[in-house]
Design a protein around this motif. Structure first.
Motif, PDB file in Angstrom:
ATOM      1  N   VAL A  23       3.850  20.189   9.881  1.00  0.00           N
ATOM      2  CA  VAL A  23       4.605  20.670  11.039  1.00  0.00           C
ATOM      3  C   VAL A  23       5.996  20.047  11.002  1.00  0.00           C
ATOM      4  O   VAL A  23       6.229  19.046  10.327  1.00  0.00           O
ATOM      5  N   HIS A  24       6.909  20.638  11.722  1.00  0.00           N
ATOM      6  CA  HIS A  24       8.246  20.083  11.862  1.00  0.00           C
ATOM      7  C   HIS A  24       8.504  19.831  13.333  1.00  0.00           C
ATOM      8  O   HIS A  24       8.112  20.615  14.187  1.00  0.00           O
ATOM      9  N   LYS A  25       9.149  18.730  13.596  1.00  0.00           N
ATOM     10  CA  LYS A  25       9.496  18.412  14.972  1.00  0.00           C
ATOM     11  C   LYS A  25      10.930  18.879  15.208  1.00  0.00           C
ATOM     12  O   LYS A  25      11.846  18.482  14.492  1.00  0.00           O
ATOM     13  N   ALA A  34       4.733  24.864  13.192  1.00  0.00           N
ATOM     14  CA  ALA A  34       3.993  24.773  11.944  1.00  0.00           C
ATOM     15  C   ALA A  34       4.911  25.117  10.790  1.00  0.00           C
ATOM     16  O   ALA A  34       5.739  26.016  10.894  1.00  0.00           O
ATOM     17  N   CYS A  35       4.782  24.374   9.702  1.00  0.00           N
ATOM     18  CA  CYS A  35       5.603  24.652   8.532  1.00  0.00           C
ATOM     19  C   CYS A  35       5.215  25.999   7.943  1.00  0.00           C
ATOM     20  O   CYS A  35       4.039  26.338   7.884  1.00  0.00           O
ATOM     21  N   MET A  36       6.223  26.751   7.519  1.00  0.00           N
ATOM     22  CA  MET A  36       5.953  28.069   6.955  1.00  0.00           C
ATOM     23  C   MET A  36       5.542  27.986   5.502  1.00  0.00           C
ATOM     24  O   MET A  36       5.222  28.990   4.884  1.00  0.00           O
ATOM     25  N   HIS A  37       5.560  26.790   4.938  1.00  0.00           N
ATOM     26  CA  HIS A  37       5.274  26.648   3.510  1.00  0.00           C
ATOM     27  C   HIS A  37       3.996  25.867   3.233  1.00  0.00           C
ATOM     28  O   HIS A  37       3.826  25.322   2.154  1.00  0.00           O
ATOM     29  N   ILE A  38       3.123  25.805   4.229  1.00  0.00           N
ATOM     30  CA  ILE A  38       1.886  25.039   4.066  1.00  0.00           C
ATOM     31  C   ILE A  38       1.092  25.538   2.868  1.00  0.00           C
ATOM     32  O   ILE A  38       0.521  24.766   2.112  1.00  0.00           O
ATOM     33  N   GLN A  43       8.032  23.286  -4.317  1.00  0.00           N
ATOM     34  CA  GLN A  43       8.475  22.114  -3.580  1.00  0.00           C
ATOM     35  C   GLN A  43       9.206  22.516  -2.308  1.00  0.00           C
ATOM     36  O   GLN A  43       9.972  23.476  -2.296  1.00  0.00           O
ATOM     37  N   HIS A  44       8.930  21.794  -1.278  1.00  0.00           N
ATOM     38  CA  HIS A  44       9.531  22.102   0.003  1.00  0.00           C
ATOM     39  C   HIS A  44      10.989  21.697   0.012  1.00  0.00           C
ATOM     40  O   HIS A  44      11.321  20.557  -0.249  1.00  0.00           O
ATOM     41  N   GLU A  45      11.858  22.652   0.303  1.00  0.00           N
ATOM     42  CA  GLU A  45      13.279  22.338   0.362  1.00  0.00           C
ATOM     43  C   GLU A  45      13.613  21.775   1.733  1.00  0.00           C
ATOM     44  O   GLU A  45      12.772  21.746   2.621  1.00  0.00           O
ATOM     45  N   GLU A  59      12.708  30.343  13.360  1.00  0.00           N
ATOM     46  CA  GLU A  59      12.602  30.813  11.985  1.00  0.00           C
ATOM     47  C   GLU A  59      12.927  29.638  11.085  1.00  0.00           C
ATOM     48  O   GLU A  59      13.904  28.938  11.306  1.00  0.00           O
ATOM     49  N   GLU A  60      12.097  29.429  10.086  1.00  0.00           N
ATOM     50  CA  GLU A  60      12.366  28.339   9.149  1.00  0.00           C
ATOM     51  C   GLU A  60      12.985  28.903   7.872  1.00  0.00           C
ATOM     52  O   GLU A  60      12.428  29.786   7.244  1.00  0.00           O
ATOM     53  N   THR A  61      14.152  28.406   7.533  1.00  0.00           N
ATOM     54  CA  THR A  61      14.761  28.786   6.266  1.00  0.00           C
ATOM     55  C   THR A  61      15.079  27.493   5.527  1.00  0.00           C
ATOM     56  O   THR A  61      14.922  26.414   6.082  1.00  0.00           O
TER      57      THR A  61
HETATM   58 ZN   LIG Z   1       8.624  23.615   6.414  1.00  0.00          ZN
END
Ligand SMILES: [Zn+2]
Ligand SMILES: [Zn+2]
Ligand SMILES: [Zn+2]
Length: 97
Positions: A23-25, A34-38, A43-45, A59-61
């Motif tokens: 998750v991201h705060k 919630a992280c969109m890349h679970i 690798q998570h950028e 929106e997570e970019t």
């Molecule tokens: Zn993320």
């Protein structure tokens, strides 16, 4: 099962999930997403969050390495140090526009 978790342990769980990158705060919106890349293997950028001012949709970019470097440069220029590169940007989403 209507036993409620004490608020502190809820925060601890969220802290743990944040450390794991699940998750991201969001400081601006004061909530967790919630992280969109679970489920991704790559690798998570460095995440960048677009937050709608109207409906608070998030929106997570990802931010590019070049942009991050230039950001770091700007921060250094004024004698500050980047603590967290996470970006939260005020936006209006397509539905609310
Ligand atoms: Zn993320
Ligand atoms: Zn991904
Ligand atoms: Zn919206």
């Amino acid at each position: 099962m209507d036993e409620k978790l004490p608020p502190m342990s809820m925060y601890r769980i969220l802290d743990f999930l944040e450390e794991e990158g699940l998750v991201h705060k969001l400081k601006l919106a004061n909530r967790y997403v919630a992280c969109m890349h679970i489920t991704c293997d790559h690798q998570h950028e460095v995440p960048q969050f677009l937050i709608c001012n109207e409906c608070f949709r998030v929106e997570e970019t990802a931010i590019s390495k070049a942009m991050l470097d230039s950001l770091k440069g700007n921060v250094k220029k004024v004698g500050f140090e980047l603590v967290s590169p996470q970006l939260e940007i005020n936006c209006v989403c397509g539905d609310c526009r």
